[in-house]
Design a protein around this motif. Structure first.
Motif, PDB file in Angstrom:
ATOM      1  N   ARG A 149     -28.795  -5.868   5.580  1.00 18.12           N
ATOM      2  CA  ARG A 149     -30.085  -6.516   5.386  1.00 18.12           C
ATOM      3  C   ARG A 149     -30.024  -7.997   5.773  1.00 18.12           C
ATOM      4  N   ALA A 150     -28.846  -8.613   5.580  1.00 23.34           N
ATOM      5  CA  ALA A 150     -28.711 -10.022   5.937  1.00 23.34           C
ATOM      6  C   ALA A 150     -28.618 -10.205   7.449  1.00 23.34           C
ATOM      7  N   VAL A 151     -27.801  -9.368   8.123  1.00 23.18           N
ATOM      8  CA  VAL A 151     -27.561  -9.626   9.545  1.00 23.18           C
ATOM      9  C   VAL A 151     -28.677  -9.088  10.435  1.00 23.18           C
ATOM     10  N   VAL A 152     -29.527  -8.223   9.894  1.00 22.53           N
ATOM     11  CA  VAL A 152     -30.546  -7.589  10.729  1.00 22.53           C
ATOM     12  C   VAL A 152     -31.515  -8.605  11.328  1.00 22.53           C
ATOM     13  N   ILE A 153     -31.659  -9.762  10.676  1.00 26.29           N
ATOM     14  CA  ILE A 153     -32.615 -10.753  11.189  1.00 26.29           C
ATOM     15  C   ILE A 153     -31.977 -11.684  12.201  1.00 26.29           C
ATOM     16  N   ASN A 154     -30.671 -11.467  12.503  1.00 29.26           N
ATOM     17  CA  ASN A 154     -29.998 -12.368  13.428  1.00 29.26           C
ATOM     18  C   ASN A 154     -30.108 -13.807  12.957  1.00 29.26           C
ATOM     19  N   PRO A 155     -29.568 -14.104  11.793  1.00 32.67           N
ATOM     20  CA  PRO A 155     -29.822 -15.416  11.188  1.00 32.67           C
ATOM     21  C   PRO A 155     -29.075 -16.538  11.906  1.00 32.67           C
ATOM     22  N   LYS A 156     -29.573 -17.747  11.739  1.00 31.73           N
ATOM     23  CA  LYS A 156     -28.843 -18.908  12.240  1.00 31.73           C
ATOM     24  C   LYS A 156     -27.647 -19.182  11.348  1.00 31.73           C
ATOM     25  N   VAL A 157     -27.864 -18.975  10.042  1.00 33.24           N
ATOM     26  CA  VAL A 157     -26.777 -19.167   9.090  1.00 33.24           C
ATOM     27  C   VAL A 157     -26.658 -17.909   8.242  1.00 33.24           C
ATOM     28  N   LEU A 158     -25.428 -17.462   8.059  1.00 36.37           N
ATOM     29  CA  LEU A 158     -25.183 -16.285   7.238  1.00 36.37           C
ATOM     30  C   LEU A 158     -24.321 -16.694   6.051  1.00 36.37           C
ATOM     31  N   LEU A 159     -24.886 -16.536   4.856  1.00 35.87           N
ATOM     32  CA  LEU A 159     -24.134 -16.840   3.643  1.00 35.87           C
ATOM     33  C   LEU A 159     -23.717 -15.508   3.035  1.00 35.87           C
ATOM     34  N   ALA A 160     -22.410 -15.335   2.798  1.00 34.49           N
ATOM     35  CA  ALA A 160     -21.957 -14.057   2.249  1.00 34.49           C
ATOM     36  C   ALA A 160     -21.059 -14.307   1.054  1.00 34.49           C
ATOM     37  N   ASP A 161     -21.502 -13.821  -0.113  1.00 33.56           N
ATOM     38  CA  ASP A 161     -20.787 -14.064  -1.367  1.00 33.56           C
ATOM     39  C   ASP A 161     -19.954 -12.829  -1.703  1.00 33.56           C
TER      40      ASP A 161
END
Ligand SMILES: Nc1ncnc2c1ncn2[C@@H]1O[C@H](COP(=O)(O)OP(=O)(O)OP(=O)(O)O)[C@@H](O)[C@H]1O
Ligand SMILES: [Mg+2]
Lengths: 227, 292
Positions: A149-161
């Motif tokens: 769900r996080a990477v599907v938008i092709n984000p500029k910044v990816l925060l992964a906890d």
């Protein structure tokens, strides 16, 4: 891409972050590590705009977090994606629907949504589970849904906890490869983890060690650093 | 436009989820509104009854059958010059005809014509606006009683009392009661709908986290809140109408002769209208501070 200067954050009288400073450029990869309770999640939540900047300054993807009005927060979240330690996925909806959600809220046409979701689910080896409800799949699978769900938008910044917290070694490394791919293609990644092997697997990455809310020398050394 | 359609659709779809919660919410809204509706119906009818008697009061005057008819006609002329609304007079013959007409067939009017037992009567109506209604009514009564040949004057003192009480009560109690009832209904309905929306807190939070604008999040919630209010309101009206059909005639007997009337159109529209607004407002409040 990310600038943090003298950032402090307190919950009541307890300071969970004390005077943190660092900066990342586009495409940088930062490992955030440190013992439980060190403030990793707190820092992630500040960067995602869920917690206010109380002291110091912080900006991410061109948004000044200190002066970002609540009305414009959603714009930040269209550039900055986050994978939560506790997933925060919708248990009563299907894997597919969960992953499609960030695209739908942007008003993307459904043919486009289909293409993107299918590609992401395949890369995370979730394609066989796409019709399952999220409460029917394993913890590790839920974790990968959160990543998808996080990477599907092709984000500029990816925060992964702690995105590998529930995964075995093999899946952890596979997931790491997904993050590495994004990093290679210019996404700035911040990844909180306890897993030293993961950190060692990416020698070019920056590392920020936290302890009791402060940035400290890392007490173990990838490439023999610290002591 | 496509987004708007989708949001509308989501708002309706949301209602289909968690059916039991929806059922209880709707029941609460409908029954609360129903109770308020009963109250409104009651007040409305009391008001109607009081209004109509307040406007005109009837005196029924009976003359001694032995008193000469010419004298009576003279008196009728005099009475009609008084400050009254209207007067209807019946000679014994007219009264008999009337009676025969109302119990057609069973009575042989001709056989009675020679020995008519009915007295001459007059039905006098006059308006009872203002404060001193009781005094004016009593004055009128004694004035009529003093006419020679008049045997009996009856009027509807119950209604006069009702009218007088109403004048006093309506200003002091009617509006405060209506206000109180609206507040209570509003609070119960708003709280119920708000709780219903709170169940979707998690979903709202997640939508915000993945970059949904606040209008994207709120619009479907507002739509479902408004729909719940509307459906609850319409259901309550249905219940109220059923109750009304069952009770319409319970007071339709002497001396009350009260037909319970249903609420007028403006009230009928206002009930679902107000509930829809309450639904909108409560959904708005339920999620407004949860978007961060
Ligand atoms: N909402 C909160 N209210 C009060 N204290 C909080 C809150 N969130 C976090 N804390 C405190 O802040 C400190 C840092 O918490 P945080 O979740 O950032 O740690 P962490 O580094 O992510 O730990 P872990 O590795 O276990 O996930 C902890 O001591 C925690 O108790
Ligand atoms: Mg944490």
């Amino acid at each position: 891409m990310i600038q943090v200067k003298h950032l402090s954050h307190s919950f009541g009288r307890y300071w969970a972050l004390k005077n943190i400073s660092f900066s990342l450029d586009k495409g940088d990869f930062l490992f955030l590590t440190g013992p439980s309770g060190a403030g990793k999640t707190t820092l992630m939540r500040v960067l995602h705009g869920s917690l206010a900047v109380q002291r110091g300054v912080a900006s991410i993807a061109g948004f000044d977090l200190k002066n970002l009005p609540e009305k414009r927060l959603y714009l930040l979240r269209r550039e900055v994606a986050i994978v939560f330690q506790d997933f925060k996925i919708l248990p009563d909806q299907s894997v597919w629907d969960n992953v499609a959600l960030p695209l739908q809220v942007r008003g993307m046409v459904s043919s486009q949504v289909h293409k993107r979701v299918r590609a992401v689910l395949r890369s995370l080896r979730l394609d066989s589970k796409s019709r399952y409800l999220c409460r029917e799949i394993s913890g590790g699978e839920q974790q990968r849904v959160a990543v998808a769900r996080a990477v599907v938008i092709n984000p500029k910044v990816l925060l992964a906890d702690e995105p590998t917290g529930n995964l075995d070694r093999k899946l952890s490394l596979q997931l790491m490869e997904v993050f590495r791919q994004f990093h290679v293609h210019g996404t700035t990644v911040v990844l909180a983890t306890h897993n030293e092997e993961l950190i060692r697997s990416l020698p070019g990455a920056k590392i920020l060690c936290l302890k009791d809310g402060s940035a400290v020398e890392c007490s173990w050394g990838p490439e023999g650093e610290g002591a | 436009m496509r987004i708007l359609a989708r949001l509308l659709y989501l708002g309706v779809i949301n209602l289909g989820r968690n059916r039991w919660a929806q059922f209880f919410t709707l029941s609460t809204v409908a029954f609360t509104a129903f109770m308020a509706g009963i109250f409104l119906l009651l007040l409305y009818n009391v008001q109607q009854a009081a209004r109509s008697t307040q406007e005109d009061i009837q005196f029924q005057v009976y003359w001694d059958p032995a008193y000469p008819m010419e004298e009576i006609r003279e008196q009728w002329k005099e009475i009609s010059s008084w400050d009254i609304g209207s007067m209807e007079t019946f000679t014994p013959e007219e009264a008999l005809e009337d009676l025969a007409g109302s119990i057609a067939g069973d009575l042989d009017a001709d056989s009675l014509a020679g020995d008519n037992p009915l007295p001459a009567t007059a039905l006098i109506e006059f308006s009872l606006q203002g404060q001193d209604t009781q005094d004016r009514a009593l004055l009128m009564r004694s004035r009529l009683m003093e006419l020679p040949g008049v045997q009996r004057v009856s009027y509807n003192p119950l209604q006069v009392d009702l009218a007088r009480t109403w004048v006093r009560v309506s200003s002091g109690i009617f509006w405060p009661l209506i206000g109180l009832m609206l507040v209570i209904t509003g609070l119960v309905v708003a709280n119920t709908l708000k709780l219903n929306q709170m169940q979707r807190r998690e979903e709202v939070e997640i939508l915000a986290l993945v970059g949904a604008s606040s209008s994207y999040i709120q619009f479907p919630l507002l739509v479902s809140g408004a729909l719940q209010g509307l459906v609850g309101g319409v259901l309550s009206l249905g219940l109220l109408r059923l109750l009304h059909l069952a009770l319409e005639d319970v007071l339709y007997f002497p001396p009350l002769w009260l037909k319970i009337e249903f609420l007028p159109l403006s009230y009928i529209l206002a009930i679902p209208g107000v509930l829809t607004l309450v639904g909108l407002l409560s959904s708005f409040l339920a999620v407004n501070n949860r978007l961060r």
